[in-house]
Design a protein around this motif. Sequence first.
Motif, PDB file in Angstrom:
ATOM      1  N   ARG A 149       0.809  -1.231   0.000  1.00  0.00           N
ATOM      2  CA  ARG A 149       0.000   0.000   0.000  1.00  0.00           C
ATOM      3  C   ARG A 149       0.833   1.268   0.000  1.00  0.00           C
ATOM      4  O   ARG A 149       0.496   2.240  -0.647  1.00  0.00           O
ATOM      5  N   ASN A 150       1.923   1.264   0.734  1.00  0.00           N
ATOM      6  CA  ASN A 150       2.686   2.506   0.889  1.00  0.00           C
ATOM      7  C   ASN A 150       3.838   2.630  -0.088  1.00  0.00           C
ATOM      8  O   ASN A 150       4.712   3.474   0.093  1.00  0.00           O
ATOM      9  N   GLY A 151       3.851   1.779  -1.111  1.00  0.00           N
ATOM     10  CA  GLY A 151       4.926   1.883  -2.079  1.00  0.00           C
ATOM     11  C   GLY A 151       5.428   0.523  -2.510  1.00  0.00           C
ATOM     12  O   GLY A 151       4.659  -0.426  -2.593  1.00  0.00           O
ATOM     13  N   ALA A 152       6.715   0.467  -2.777  1.00  0.00           N
ATOM     14  CA  ALA A 152       7.288  -0.783  -3.247  1.00  0.00           C
ATOM     15  C   ALA A 152       8.702  -0.929  -2.694  1.00  0.00           C
ATOM     16  O   ALA A 152       9.340   0.043  -2.324  1.00  0.00           O
ATOM     17  N   GLU A 153       9.139  -2.178  -2.637  1.00  0.00           N
ATOM     18  CA  GLU A 153      10.511  -2.458  -2.231  1.00  0.00           C
ATOM     19  C   GLU A 153      11.272  -2.906  -3.466  1.00  0.00           C
ATOM     20  O   GLU A 153      10.739  -3.622  -4.313  1.00  0.00           O
ATOM     21  N   ALA A 154      12.512  -2.472  -3.555  1.00  0.00           N
ATOM     22  CA  ALA A 154      13.321  -2.848  -4.714  1.00  0.00           C
ATOM     23  C   ALA A 154      14.720  -3.229  -4.260  1.00  0.00           C
ATOM     24  O   ALA A 154      15.139  -2.898  -3.148  1.00  0.00           O
ATOM     25  N   GLU A 155      15.409  -3.928  -5.154  1.00  0.00           N
ATOM     26  CA  GLU A 155      16.771  -4.333  -4.856  1.00  0.00           C
ATOM     27  C   GLU A 155      17.666  -3.936  -6.017  1.00  0.00           C
ATOM     28  O   GLU A 155      17.307  -4.141  -7.183  1.00  0.00           O
ATOM     29  N   GLY A 156      18.814  -3.344  -5.684  1.00  0.00           N
ATOM     30  CA  GLY A 156      19.754  -2.939  -6.731  1.00  0.00           C
ATOM     31  C   GLY A 156      21.139  -3.446  -6.407  1.00  0.00           C
ATOM     32  O   GLY A 156      21.335  -4.207  -5.464  1.00  0.00           O
ATOM     33  N   ALA A 157      22.107  -3.007  -7.205  1.00  0.00           N
ATOM     34  CA  ALA A 157      23.481  -3.456  -6.999  1.00  0.00           C
ATOM     35  C   ALA A 157      24.002  -3.040  -5.633  1.00  0.00           C
ATOM     36  O   ALA A 157      24.844  -3.704  -5.037  1.00  0.00           O
ATOM     37  N   GLU A 158      23.460  -1.893  -5.131  1.00  0.00           N
ATOM     38  CA  GLU A 158      23.961  -1.404  -3.835  1.00  0.00           C
ATOM     39  C   GLU A 158      23.055  -1.752  -2.668  1.00  0.00           C
ATOM     40  O   GLU A 158      23.194  -1.194  -1.581  1.00  0.00           O
ATOM     41  N   GLY A 159      22.097  -2.630  -2.886  1.00  0.00           N
ATOM     42  CA  GLY A 159      21.245  -3.041  -1.784  1.00  0.00           C
ATOM     43  C   GLY A 159      19.786  -2.678  -1.986  1.00  0.00           C
ATOM     44  O   GLY A 159      19.363  -2.335  -3.097  1.00  0.00           O
ATOM     45  N   ALA A 160      19.041  -2.731  -0.863  1.00  0.00           N
ATOM     46  CA  ALA A 160      17.597  -2.531  -0.929  1.00  0.00           C
ATOM     47  C   ALA A 160      17.243  -1.051  -0.945  1.00  0.00           C
ATOM     48  O   ALA A 160      18.005  -0.203  -0.484  1.00  0.00           O
ATOM     49  N   LEU A 161      16.053  -0.764  -1.484  1.00  0.00           N
ATOM     50  CA  LEU A 161      15.582   0.615  -1.494  1.00  0.00           C
ATOM     51  C   LEU A 161      14.060   0.636  -1.535  1.00  0.00           C
ATOM     52  O   LEU A 161      13.431  -0.276  -2.068  1.00  0.00           O
ATOM     53  N   SER A 162      13.457   1.656  -0.911  1.00  0.00           N
ATOM     54  CA  SER A 162      12.001   1.779  -0.893  1.00  0.00           C
ATOM     55  C   SER A 162      11.559   2.819  -1.902  1.00  0.00           C
ATOM     56  O   SER A 162      12.217   3.834  -2.090  1.00  0.00           O
ATOM     57  N   LEU A 163      10.425   2.541  -2.552  1.00  0.00           N
ATOM     58  CA  LEU A 163       9.941   3.427  -3.612  1.00  0.00           C
ATOM     59  C   LEU A 163       8.557   3.955  -3.253  1.00  0.00           C
ATOM     60  O   LEU A 163       7.786   3.275  -2.584  1.00  0.00           O
ATOM     61  N   PRO A 164       8.227   5.150  -3.737  1.00  0.00           N
ATOM     62  CA  PRO A 164       6.900   5.712  -3.472  1.00  0.00           C
ATOM     63  C   PRO A 164       5.832   4.976  -4.285  1.00  0.00           C
ATOM     64  O   PRO A 164       6.144   4.375  -5.310  1.00  0.00           O
ATOM     65  N   PRO A 165       4.555   5.042  -3.841  1.00  0.00           N
ATOM     66  CA  PRO A 165       3.493   4.300  -4.529  1.00  0.00           C
ATOM     67  C   PRO A 165       3.107   4.894  -5.880  1.00  0.00           C
ATOM     68  O   PRO A 165       2.374   4.279  -6.647  1.00  0.00           O
ATOM     69  N   THR A 166       3.631   6.080  -6.200  1.00  0.00           N
ATOM     70  CA  THR A 166       3.191   6.806  -7.392  1.00  0.00           C
ATOM     71  C   THR A 166       3.776   6.272  -8.693  1.00  0.00           C
ATOM     72  O   THR A 166       3.375   6.688  -9.771  1.00  0.00           O
ATOM     73  N   LEU A 167       4.746   5.353  -8.614  1.00  0.00           N
ATOM     74  CA  LEU A 167       5.431   4.891  -9.816  1.00  0.00           C
ATOM     75  C   LEU A 167       4.585   3.969 -10.695  1.00  0.00           C
ATOM     76  O   LEU A 167       4.884   3.785 -11.871  1.00  0.00           O
ATOM     77  N   GLY A 168       3.552   3.381 -10.117  1.00  0.00           N
ATOM     78  CA  GLY A 168       2.773   2.399 -10.865  1.00  0.00           C
ATOM     79  C   GLY A 168       3.595   1.168 -11.180  1.00  0.00           C
ATOM     80  O   GLY A 168       3.417   0.520 -12.207  1.00  0.00           O
ATOM     81  N   ALA A 169       4.516   0.840 -10.304  1.00  0.00           N
ATOM     82  CA  ALA A 169       5.405  -0.295 -10.555  1.00  0.00           C
ATOM     83  C   ALA A 169       4.775  -1.583 -10.049  1.00  0.00           C
ATOM     84  O   ALA A 169       4.012  -1.583  -9.083  1.00  0.00           O
ATOM     85  N   THR A 170       5.098  -2.680 -10.730  1.00  0.00           N
ATOM     86  CA  THR A 170       4.655  -3.982 -10.266  1.00  0.00           C
ATOM     87  C   THR A 170       5.885  -4.843 -10.006  1.00  0.00           C
ATOM     88  O   THR A 170       7.009  -4.451 -10.346  1.00  0.00           O
ATOM     89  N   VAL A 171       5.688  -5.989  -9.396  1.00  0.00           N
ATOM     90  CA  VAL A 171       6.820  -6.856  -9.087  1.00  0.00           C
ATOM     91  C   VAL A 171       7.544  -7.243 -10.376  1.00  0.00           C
ATOM     92  O   VAL A 171       6.908  -7.617 -11.360  1.00  0.00           O
TER      93      VAL A 171
END
Length: 337
Positions: A35-57
């Motif tokens: 609900r409050n956004g998304a979690e992502a993983e990159g080369a430098e580790g984890a990061l949280s994203l805002p819900p406005t991106l319209g991103a899916t898994v």
Amino acid sequence: MPDTPALAALGWRPFFAEQITETERTPARVTEVHRNGAEAEGAEGALSLPPTLGATVGDWVVTGAEGAPRRLDRQSLLKRRAPGRGYEMQAIAANVDTVFAVTSCTRDFSVARLERYVALTFEAGAAAVIVLTKPDLCDDVAEFEAAARAISMDVPIITLDARTDAPRQALAPWVEPGRTIALLGSSGVGKSTLVNALSDGATVATQPARAADQRGRHTTTRRQMHRLSGGALVVDTPGMREVQLADADAGLARLFADLEARAATCRFRDCAHGEEPGCAIKAALAAGVIDHARVERWQVLKAENAFNTESLAGRRWDEKERAEGIRDRRARLGKGG
Ligand SMILES: Nc1nc2c(ncn2[C@@H]2O[C@H](COP(=O)(O)OP(=O)(O)OP(=O)(O)O)[C@@H](O)[C@H]2O)c(=O)[nH]1
Ligand SMILES: [Mg+2]
Ligand SMILES: [Zn+2]
């Protein structure tokens, strides 16, 4: 910078690298949406994203110079009509290479439902594999396999006990480093059990299905991407109660390519394969060279897909009438239809 092995291990490839500009940095892959956004993983580790991106898994995001993340174009998207009464599309997972359409050798098994998974997979341009679990709970595995095999020549059938280490060997051709797999199937068929079998140790919660009919208890409640020890990525999903197709013309055309080819030789281009003269489908049915039930399912899926696609596009004129017609026909097909 964006070509590090760490990114490749997350599924990064030229299709995405080509989209980023000079000033954009830190590509990251969405592993979970809430609900409050998304979690992502990159080369430098984890990061949280805002819900406005319209991103899916499975989506890739990059961060620009001003710090605002942007979602990259998708190489593929698994989607269905969102369950419920609204007319919306629901993204299931993005940038998937292979779908394991999972069902068990129990009462869950339904050719009609498997066809839906395969059609939405083909629509996304991904490969489909049908995985039959719980062979230990049935008397005649060959019967389930034969029914699954008749669905499409383009879909391998793999039968395995998901609780053992059989999945590692049997699914090795698709579980390769940097490749992304999505699991689709009803609750209780063993999707999360498969994730655990393919990783080192039990990373995902599973729960016994009801003994009487092997129906699951909806243990997995949100889509989540896991990294397997072998280097592949797998999106586990909650058991789906219903899969309605929308915007899946190409997927259906590939799944039913043989019937589409015959239909192209009907006398009338808009032949409904009913009472029209010169109908190639009717002729093939009469000659016994195609299966009546499969033709019926093909027509139901085409009608449902056309209706949903149109409704989602905002044209709702006679939708109620057509919805009732499709529902009646589905009811006649029975379970999973
Ligand atoms: N007998 C038998 N049981 C299995 C097999 N595969 C999975 N199970 C069991 O089936 C039950 C349900 O498995 P899960 O992995 O939780 O099912 P799921 O598909 O993830 O279900 P949801 O998360 O509810 O969608 C568990 O108790 C598993 O141990 C199999 O091949 N044979
Ligand atoms: Mg699960
Ligand atoms: Zn016809």
